[in-house]
Design an enzyme around this catalytic site. Structure first.
Site, PDB file in Angstrom:
ATOM      1  N   ASP A  87      -5.801   1.171 -10.863  1.00 27.17           N
ATOM      2  CA  ASP A  87      -5.108   0.295  -9.922  1.00 27.17           C
ATOM      3  C   ASP A  87      -5.480  -1.164 -10.218  1.00 27.17           C
ATOM      4  O   ASP A  87      -6.641  -1.483 -10.483  1.00 27.17           O
ATOM      5  CB  ASP A  87      -5.491   0.662  -8.478  1.00 27.17           C
ATOM      6  CG  ASP A  87      -4.543   0.066  -7.447  1.00 27.17           C
ATOM      7  OD1 ASP A  87      -3.829   0.832  -6.796  1.00 27.17           O
ATOM      8  OD2 ASP A  87      -4.524  -1.176  -7.295  1.00 27.17           O
ATOM      9  N   ILE A  88      -4.495  -2.046 -10.160  1.00 27.50           N
ATOM     10  CA  ILE A  88      -4.714  -3.455 -10.502  1.00 27.50           C
ATOM     11  C   ILE A  88      -5.558  -4.176  -9.438  1.00 27.50           C
ATOM     12  O   ILE A  88      -6.197  -5.190  -9.722  1.00 27.50           O
ATOM     13  CB  ILE A  88      -3.348  -4.165 -10.704  1.00 27.50           C
ATOM     14  CG1 ILE A  88      -3.471  -5.379 -11.598  1.00 27.50           C
ATOM     15  CG2 ILE A  88      -2.688  -4.540  -9.379  1.00 27.50           C
ATOM     16  CD1 ILE A  88      -2.133  -5.910 -12.115  1.00 27.50           C
ATOM     17  N   HIS A 120       3.059   8.325  -5.982  1.00 24.75           N
ATOM     18  CA  HIS A 120       1.785   8.237  -6.698  1.00 24.75           C
ATOM     19  C   HIS A 120       0.654   8.737  -5.823  1.00 24.75           C
ATOM     20  O   HIS A 120       0.665   8.553  -4.608  1.00 24.75           O
ATOM     21  CB  HIS A 120       1.504   6.798  -7.162  1.00 24.75           C
ATOM     22  CG  HIS A 120       1.624   5.769  -6.087  1.00 24.75           C
ATOM     23  ND1 HIS A 120       2.849   5.293  -5.661  1.00 24.75           N
ATOM     24  CD2 HIS A 120       0.700   5.136  -5.340  1.00 24.75           C
ATOM     25  CE1 HIS A 120       2.662   4.406  -4.699  1.00 24.75           C
ATOM     26  NE2 HIS A 120       1.366   4.294  -4.473  1.00 24.75           N
ATOM     27  N   LEU A 121      -0.316   9.354  -6.481  1.00 25.82           N
ATOM     28  CA  LEU A 121      -1.516   9.845  -5.807  1.00 25.82           C
ATOM     29  C   LEU A 121      -2.645   8.868  -6.095  1.00 25.82           C
ATOM     30  O   LEU A 121      -2.933   8.571  -7.261  1.00 25.82           O
ATOM     31  CB  LEU A 121      -1.864  11.241  -6.344  1.00 25.82           C
ATOM     32  CG  LEU A 121      -3.069  11.932  -5.699  1.00 25.82           C
ATOM     33  CD1 LEU A 121      -2.808  12.246  -4.230  1.00 25.82           C
ATOM     34  CD2 LEU A 121      -3.399  13.223  -6.456  1.00 25.82           C
ATOM     35  N   HIS A 122      -3.267   8.345  -5.042  1.00 26.65           N
ATOM     36  CA  HIS A 122      -4.446   7.496  -5.224  1.00 26.65           C
ATOM     37  C   HIS A 122      -5.673   8.398  -5.384  1.00 26.65           C
ATOM     38  O   HIS A 122      -5.874   9.319  -4.582  1.00 26.65           O
ATOM     39  CB  HIS A 122      -4.690   6.623  -3.985  1.00 26.65           C
ATOM     40  CG  HIS A 122      -3.654   5.574  -3.726  1.00 26.65           C
ATOM     41  ND1 HIS A 122      -3.846   4.254  -4.046  1.00 26.65           N
ATOM     42  CD2 HIS A 122      -2.431   5.649  -3.158  1.00 26.65           C
ATOM     43  CE1 HIS A 122      -2.777   3.548  -3.665  1.00 26.65           C
ATOM     44  NE2 HIS A 122      -1.906   4.371  -3.127  1.00 26.65           N
ATOM     45  N   GLY A 151       1.778   2.547   4.575  1.00 25.14           N
ATOM     46  CA  GLY A 151       1.198   1.591   3.630  1.00 25.14           C
ATOM     47  C   GLY A 151       1.749   1.682   2.222  1.00 25.14           C
ATOM     48  O   GLY A 151       1.234   1.024   1.317  1.00 25.14           O
ATOM     49  N   GLN A 152       2.810   2.487   2.022  1.00 28.74           N
ATOM     50  CA  GLN A 152       3.375   2.567   0.666  1.00 28.74           C
ATOM     51  C   GLN A 152       4.047   1.245   0.325  1.00 28.74           C
ATOM     52  O   GLN A 152       4.829   0.710   1.124  1.00 28.74           O
ATOM     53  CB  GLN A 152       4.398   3.716   0.565  1.00 28.74           C
ATOM     54  CG  GLN A 152       4.895   3.922  -0.863  1.00 28.74           C
ATOM     55  CD  GLN A 152       5.802   5.144  -1.019  1.00 28.74           C
ATOM     56  OE1 GLN A 152       6.202   5.776  -0.039  1.00 28.74           O
ATOM     57  NE2 GLN A 152       6.129   5.468  -2.264  1.00 28.74           N
ATOM     58  N   SER A 153       3.713   0.706  -0.857  1.00 26.47           N
ATOM     59  CA  SER A 153       4.300  -0.574  -1.279  1.00 26.47           C
ATOM     60  C   SER A 153       5.035  -0.462  -2.606  1.00 26.47           C
ATOM     61  O   SER A 153       5.839  -1.325  -2.939  1.00 26.47           O
ATOM     62  CB  SER A 153       3.212  -1.651  -1.373  1.00 26.47           C
ATOM     63  OG  SER A 153       2.240  -1.280  -2.321  1.00 26.47           O
ATOM     64  N   ASN A 210       0.413   7.756   0.101  1.00 28.89           N
ATOM     65  CA  ASN A 210       1.009   6.965   1.177  1.00 28.89           C
ATOM     66  C   ASN A 210       2.525   7.185   1.092  1.00 28.89           C
ATOM     67  O   ASN A 210       3.118   6.924   0.040  1.00 28.89           O
ATOM     68  CB  ASN A 210       0.685   5.479   1.006  1.00 28.89           C
ATOM     69  CG  ASN A 210      -0.789   5.188   1.200  1.00 28.89           C
ATOM     70  OD1 ASN A 210      -1.438   5.807   2.034  1.00 28.89           O
ATOM     71  ND2 ASN A 210      -1.325   4.250   0.432  1.00 28.89           N
TER      72      ASN A 210
END
Ligand code: 5GP
Ligand code: ZN
Length: 113
Positions: free
Chosen positions: A30-31, A99-101, A92-94, A86
């Site tokens: 993640d950036i 995608h899985l965190h 909180g999905q942006s 999310n």
């Protein structure tokens, strides 16, 4: 969908720190990490969120979790880690490519914020 940030990362049109690649799934750092380990795991198939998934995606969804567990082992997250989807803006999905965190390397609270 071609005009999607994570599709472009999967096709290597946008650079990222890739940590896993196979025919179904890619994973990258993640950036803006929210923990010492923060990796995003994506299907190559463009799905918006779990809401967009169907029975034909069951194996891929299971594989996302299993690859997350494999990466957690490689990163020696033996004391625990968290995997999170999310789904939708209120959660909180942006970025609207499923995608899985994978988060680890610090303590996490429950309930989440
Ligand atoms: P969401 O908020 O949709 O659950 O998660 C999106 C995640 O994507 C965020 O944690 C955010 O930091 C990460 N992200 C957004 N843009 C980029 C990017 O261009 N490269 C990488 N590696 N991560 C990104
Ligand atoms: Zn996409």
């Amino acid at each position: 969908m071609t005009d999607c940030l994570f599709c472009k990362i999967g096709r290597k049109e946008i650079p990222s720190k890739l940590v896993h690649e196979d025919p179904d799934i890619f994973a990258f750092e993640d950036i803006q990490p929210q923990a010492p380990v923060h990796i995003l795991l994506c299907p190559r198939k463009h799905l918006i969120s779990l809401t967009d998934a169907s029975a034909e995606d069951a194996a891929m969804l299971g594989k996302l979790q299993l690859i997350a567990a494999q990466i957690a082992k490689e990163r020696k997250l033996t004391d625990g880690y968290r995997t999170v989807f999310n789904n939708g803006g209120r959660a909180g999905q942006s970025v609207f490519h499923l995608h899985l965190h994978l988060l680890g390397g610090r303590d996490f609270r429950w309930p989440p914020g």
